[in-house]
Design a protein around this motif. Structure first.
Motif, PDB file in Angstrom:
ATOM      1  N   LEU A   1      46.524  41.103  44.696  1.00 32.10           N
ATOM      2  CA  LEU A   1      45.152  41.343  45.270  1.00 32.10           C
ATOM      3  C   LEU A   1      44.680  42.790  45.082  1.00 32.10           C
ATOM      4  N   LYS A   2      45.339  43.818  45.221  1.00 34.31           N
ATOM      5  CA  LYS A   2      45.152  45.094  45.069  1.00 34.31           C
ATOM      6  C   LYS A   2      44.788  45.456  43.586  1.00 34.31           C
ATOM      7  N   LEU A   3      45.245  44.783  42.516  1.00 34.94           N
ATOM      8  CA  LEU A   3      44.870  44.915  41.387  1.00 34.94           C
ATOM      9  C   LEU A   3      43.694  44.164  41.084  1.00 34.94           C
ATOM     10  N   VAL A   4      43.225  42.964  41.818  1.00 35.33           N
ATOM     11  CA  VAL A   4      41.940  42.591  41.757  1.00 35.33           C
ATOM     12  C   VAL A   4      40.934  43.783  42.236  1.00 35.33           C
ATOM     13  N   ALA A   5      41.264  44.175  43.197  1.00 37.78           N
ATOM     14  CA  ALA A   5      40.350  45.314  43.730  1.00 37.78           C
ATOM     15  C   ALA A   5      40.336  46.446  42.883  1.00 37.78           C
ATOM     16  N   LEU A   6      41.334  46.795  42.451  1.00 38.19           N
ATOM     17  CA  LEU A   6      41.352  47.868  41.438  1.00 38.19           C
ATOM     18  C   LEU A   6      40.480  47.820  40.012  1.00 38.19           C
ATOM     19  N   ARG A   7      40.631  46.644  39.541  1.00 35.30           N
ATOM     20  CA  ARG A   7      39.820  45.929  38.596  1.00 35.30           C
ATOM     21  C   ARG A   7      38.368  46.027  38.766  1.00 35.30           C
ATOM     22  N   GLY A   8      38.188  45.555  39.993  1.00 38.24           N
ATOM     23  CA  GLY A   8      36.681  45.733  40.550  1.00 38.24           C
ATOM     24  C   GLY A   8      35.942  46.852  40.479  1.00 38.24           C
TER      25      GLY A   8
ATOM     26  N   VAL B   1      54.793  22.813  41.028  1.00 40.44           N
ATOM     27  CA  VAL B   1      54.259  23.295  42.507  1.00 40.44           C
ATOM     28  C   VAL B   1      52.911  23.980  42.176  1.00 40.44           C
ATOM     29  N   GLY B   2      52.033  23.670  43.254  1.00 39.51           N
ATOM     30  CA  GLY B   2      50.606  24.305  43.147  1.00 39.51           C
ATOM     31  C   GLY B   2      50.489  25.467  43.912  1.00 39.51           C
ATOM     32  N   THR B   3      49.605  26.519  43.433  1.00 36.41           N
ATOM     33  CA  THR B   3      49.328  27.725  44.050  1.00 36.41           C
ATOM     34  C   THR B   3      48.030  27.978  43.856  1.00 36.41           C
ATOM     35  N   PRO B   4      47.271  28.463  44.925  1.00 34.35           N
ATOM     36  CA  PRO B   4      45.925  28.632  44.914  1.00 34.35           C
ATOM     37  C   PRO B   4      45.397  29.970  44.033  1.00 34.35           C
ATOM     38  N   TYR B   5      44.554  30.046  43.377  1.00 35.10           N
ATOM     39  CA  TYR B   5      44.307  31.247  42.360  1.00 35.10           C
ATOM     40  C   TYR B   5      42.780  31.767  43.095  1.00 35.10           C
ATOM     41  N   HIS B   6      42.499  32.718  43.441  1.00 34.95           N
ATOM     42  CA  HIS B   6      41.289  33.202  44.159  1.00 34.95           C
ATOM     43  C   HIS B   6      40.021  33.172  43.400  1.00 34.95           C
ATOM     44  N   ASN B   7      40.096  33.145  41.947  1.00 29.04           N
ATOM     45  CA  ASN B   7      38.793  33.050  41.196  1.00 29.04           C
ATOM     46  C   ASN B   7      37.887  34.206  41.533  1.00 29.04           C
ATOM     47  N   ARG B   8      38.398  35.413  42.073  1.00 34.24           N
ATOM     48  CA  ARG B   8      37.347  36.512  42.122  1.00 34.24           C
ATOM     49  C   ARG B   8      37.802  37.552  41.248  1.00 34.24           C
ATOM     50  N   ASP B   9      37.992  37.455  40.098  1.00 37.58           N
ATOM     51  CA  ASP B   9      38.429  38.500  39.320  1.00 37.58           C
ATOM     52  C   ASP B   9      37.305  39.343  38.760  1.00 37.58           C
ATOM     53  N   ASP B  10      35.885  38.750  38.934  1.00 42.24           N
ATOM     54  CA  ASP B  10      34.615  39.246  38.787  1.00 42.24           C
ATOM     55  C   ASP B  10      34.225  40.274  40.097  1.00 42.24           C
ATOM     56  N   TRP B  11      33.959  41.336  40.329  1.00 42.78           N
ATOM     57  CA  TRP B  11      33.768  42.113  41.164  1.00 42.78           C
ATOM     58  C   TRP B  11      32.731  41.466  42.076  1.00 42.78           C
ATOM     59  N   ARG B  12      31.637  41.002  41.297  1.00 46.48           N
ATOM     60  CA  ARG B  12      30.288  40.332  41.768  1.00 46.48           C
ATOM     61  C   ARG B  12      30.790  39.530  42.879  1.00 46.48           C
ATOM     62  N   PHE B  13      31.939  38.636  43.021  1.00 43.20           N
ATOM     63  CA  PHE B  13      32.240  37.825  43.630  1.00 43.20           C
ATOM     64  C   PHE B  13      33.364  37.962  44.761  1.00 43.20           C
ATOM     65  N   ALA B  14      33.687  39.282  45.024  1.00 41.86           N
ATOM     66  CA  ALA B  14      34.791  39.661  45.675  1.00 41.86           C
ATOM     67  C   ALA B  14      34.317  39.647  47.112  1.00 41.86           C
ATOM     68  N   GLY B  15      33.011  39.647  47.689  1.00 46.10           N
ATOM     69  CA  GLY B  15      32.556  39.558  48.882  1.00 46.10           C
ATOM     70  C   GLY B  15      32.035  37.950  49.099  1.00 46.10           C
ATOM     71  N   THR B  16      31.835  36.975  48.116  1.00 46.45           N
ATOM     72  CA  THR B  16      31.373  36.082  48.393  1.00 46.45           C
ATOM     73  C   THR B  16      32.122  34.996  49.371  1.00 46.45           C
TER      74      THR B  16
ATOM     75  N   ALA C   1      44.592  55.797  44.729  1.00 50.92           N
ATOM     76  CA  ALA C   1      45.087  56.253  45.953  1.00 50.92           C
ATOM     77  C   ALA C   1      44.398  55.439  47.059  1.00 50.92           C
ATOM     78  N   ALA C   2      42.879  54.885  46.669  1.00 50.12           N
ATOM     79  CA  ALA C   2      42.377  54.190  47.837  1.00 50.12           C
ATOM     80  C   ALA C   2      42.823  52.946  48.111  1.00 50.12           C
ATOM     81  N   HIS C   3      43.477  52.212  47.107  1.00 49.95           N
ATOM     82  CA  HIS C   3      43.784  50.852  47.139  1.00 49.95           C
ATOM     83  C   HIS C   3      45.503  50.629  47.388  1.00 49.95           C
ATOM     84  N   ALA C   4      46.137  51.883  47.041  1.00 48.76           N
ATOM     85  CA  ALA C   4      47.639  51.429  47.187  1.00 48.76           C
ATOM     86  C   ALA C   4      48.014  52.972  48.160  1.00 48.76           C
ATOM     87  N   GLY C   5      47.279  53.771  48.608  1.00 46.24           N
ATOM     88  CA  GLY C   5      47.699  54.856  49.412  1.00 46.24           C
ATOM     89  C   GLY C   5      48.568  55.768  48.820  1.00 46.24           C
ATOM     90  N   THR C   6      48.470  55.611  47.330  1.00 42.26           N
ATOM     91  CA  THR C   6      49.492  56.455  46.627  1.00 42.26           C
ATOM     92  C   THR C   6      48.909  57.701  45.864  1.00 42.26           C
TER      93      THR C   6
END
Length: 547
Positions: A46-53, A368-383, A22-27
């Protein structure tokens, strides 16, 4: 859900998951929603990353990345939480702990990406492709001293903004103590809100080369009129990624406008992330994933999308742009179609882009190349720092480009690539030893779809020509466009959602991709996207899952 409990009760797990979704998807979830694909609940990547964190912070348990693909369900996550013992066992990296203090100054190892940025900086002595300028028109006059103090406070808070690179060949970065690097801030006073004049004044600050070893690698500038301020923040890519820029901009706006914006959880710093990455890559499982990546990409290691004959020495790579938007109806179809098939919108955009490149170049295999955020670990979500890794995606059109089959193949490719996304791209390149041709190895086209789950600024700000606007504390803030001077790849497609439409900027190197080719690519991409989401298209049994 108590992290100290050796076992977690299923009822507590479901209650916590419902609250986090509910917090991350408003559902608001019904009981039957726990069995639906996560993408069908409105959870993009990215919402799934936040949910996992959120889950890992509250449970104290590390969960496998595979549980957070769009085709998995909350039932799958709940079952894994009940099964997983506490404390968490080491997985891909260190056990979950709280945030740690980033070192405030000193010399430390650089990331693989920073080393490559420095190499390119030396190779192209006039190029500014890795300057990242972001400009905003703020509907209020801001005094220069206030801007200066706000910028200084943000730089003091984030060590990465006070970093420089060591001498070429040392593979180091240097963190400077707060106040020791000069604050690069310029401002101009004008009597009107003339956008052309503001753009002219700010372009030099946006496109002036940085000195990577002397610094500073962040600069700000402002054009101030009686009624508004155009604020420019420019940083070198070696010290920030787009995720970081959003955090920095939000902190600046919070200070300048006296508004409260959502802030990420306290984070470890970029130097800590380098240590974390080194630890994560130095395991048998990580080495096995790296070996799989090398074997996958070896057959296309000589891939060259836009051959140019004998490469001529260059001092910079000038950019041209093609800006376009996808209409509201097609945008709606993209998001509805992705939900219906249980994958994220990125899968459709990637499939359309791969098909467009295939049609325009005539090549049967497209990388093609696409950027991967590398922030699966919640400790680095705000890095704040440069954490992203470029991940290659393959489009194989030797058996045709049928829309429904393309969807399924693209989903499998995205998912498979994410399984080895932590393998540093240039480590992969060293293992492949591709031929040198004067362009980026393995892929010369990139795709970036900017989306966020932080509630800071609307995603449309990442495509500045869109004119995206947002009210903060009663003050209008609007994207202000400063087009790129140079670009790093032969062709790069950047996109984001802006209200009810998708907006894109196609950057291309003029000497490799002429304007006519760029226009054909834009048209082919839009046609492919319409075909992939055509209402009459039959649903494929193999296309019901997504990344």
């Amino acid at each position: 859900m108590d992290a100290s409990d050796p076992g977690i009760r299923p009822e507590a797990v479901r209650t916590t998951l419902a609250r986090l979704v509910a917090a991350h998807a408003g559902t608001e979830l019904a009981a039957e929603d726990f069995a639906l694909p996560l993408a069908a609940l409105g959870l993009d990547s990215l919402k799934l990353v936040a949910l996992r964190g959120g889950i890992e912070r509250q449970s104290g348990r590390r969960l496998d990345t595979d549980l957070f693909f769009g085709d998995r369900s909350l039932d799958d996550i709940a079952e894994a939480l009940v099964r997983t013992p506490a404390p968490a066992e080491p997985g891909r990296g260190e056990p979950v702990e709280g945030p740690g203090a980033d070192p405030d100054h000193g010399a430390y190892p650089a990331t693989e990406g920073q080393v490559q940025f420095q190499f390119r900086h030396e190779l192209l002595p006039e190029d500014t492709a890795h300057n990242l300028p972001v400009a905003l028109r703020i509907g209020r006059r801001l005094e220069p001293d206030r801007i200066r103090h706000a910028v200084a406070a943000v730089m003091a808070r984030h060590a990465a903004l006070r970093s420089t690179l060591g001498e070429p060949g040392t593979a180091t970065q240097v963190l400077h103590e707060p106040g020791t690097l000069p604050l690069d801030f310029a401002h101009w006073e004008t009597s009107t809100d003339d956008e052309a004049e503001a753009r002219r004044l700010l372009q030099n600050a946006a496109h002036r080369r940085f000195d990577l070893t002397r610094g500073p690698l962040v600069r700000t500038a402002a054009v101030i009129s009686p009624r508004s301020t155009v604020l420019l923040l420019t940083a070198h890519h070696a010290v920030v990624d787009y995720w970081s820029l959003r955090i920095v901009l939000a902190e600046l706006l919070s200070s300048l406008l006296d508004v409260r914006l959502p802030s990420p959880a306290p984070a470890r710093g970029a130097v800590d992330w380098v240590r974390h990455q080194a630890h994560a890559l130095d395991t048998p499982a990580a080495r096995a994933r790296a070996a799989r990546a090398v074997e996958k990409w070896r057959p296309v290691r000589d891939h060259l999308l836009f051959p140019s004959g004998t490469p001529a020495p260059r001092r910079r790579t000038p950019a041209s742009v093609v800006d376009f938007a996808v209409a509201a109806d097609l945008t709606r179809r993209v998001y509805e179609d992705a939900k219906a098939h249980g994958h994220t919108p990125f899968v459709l955009l990637a499939g359309a882009y791969l098909r467009a490149l295939h049609e325009v170049t005539g090549q049967e295999r497209i990388v093609v190349g696409t950027p991967y955020h590398n922030r699966d670990d919640w400790r680095f979500a705000g890095t704040v720092g440069y954490l992203v890794n470029m991940v290659p995606l393959l489009g194989d059109f030797r058996s045709g480009a049928d829309s429904d089959d393309l969807r399924a193949r693209t989903w499998r490719e995205v998912r498979g690539s994410l399984e080895t996304a932590e393998v540093p791209f240039f480590r992969l390149v060293r293992a492949l030893e591709p031929p040198r041709h004067g362009q980026n190895p393995l892929f010369q086209a990139t795709l970036t779809f900017q989306q966020s789950a932080d509630g800071l600024l609307d995603d449309g700000f990442s495509i500045p020509w869109s004119g995206c606007r947002q009210s903060l504390g009663g003050v209008e803030v609007r994207a202000f466009d400063i087009p790129p001077r140079d670009t790093a790849f032969a062709v790069s497609l950047y996109g984001a959602r802006d209200g009810d439409r998708l907006v894109f900027r196609l950057e291309h190197q003029e000497h490799l991709v002429p304007a006519r080719t760029a226009g054909l690519l834009r048209d082919a991409f839009q046609t492919a996207l319409a075909d992939l989401t055509a209402p009459a298209a039959p649903l494929s049994r193999t296309g019901t899952a997504g990344g």
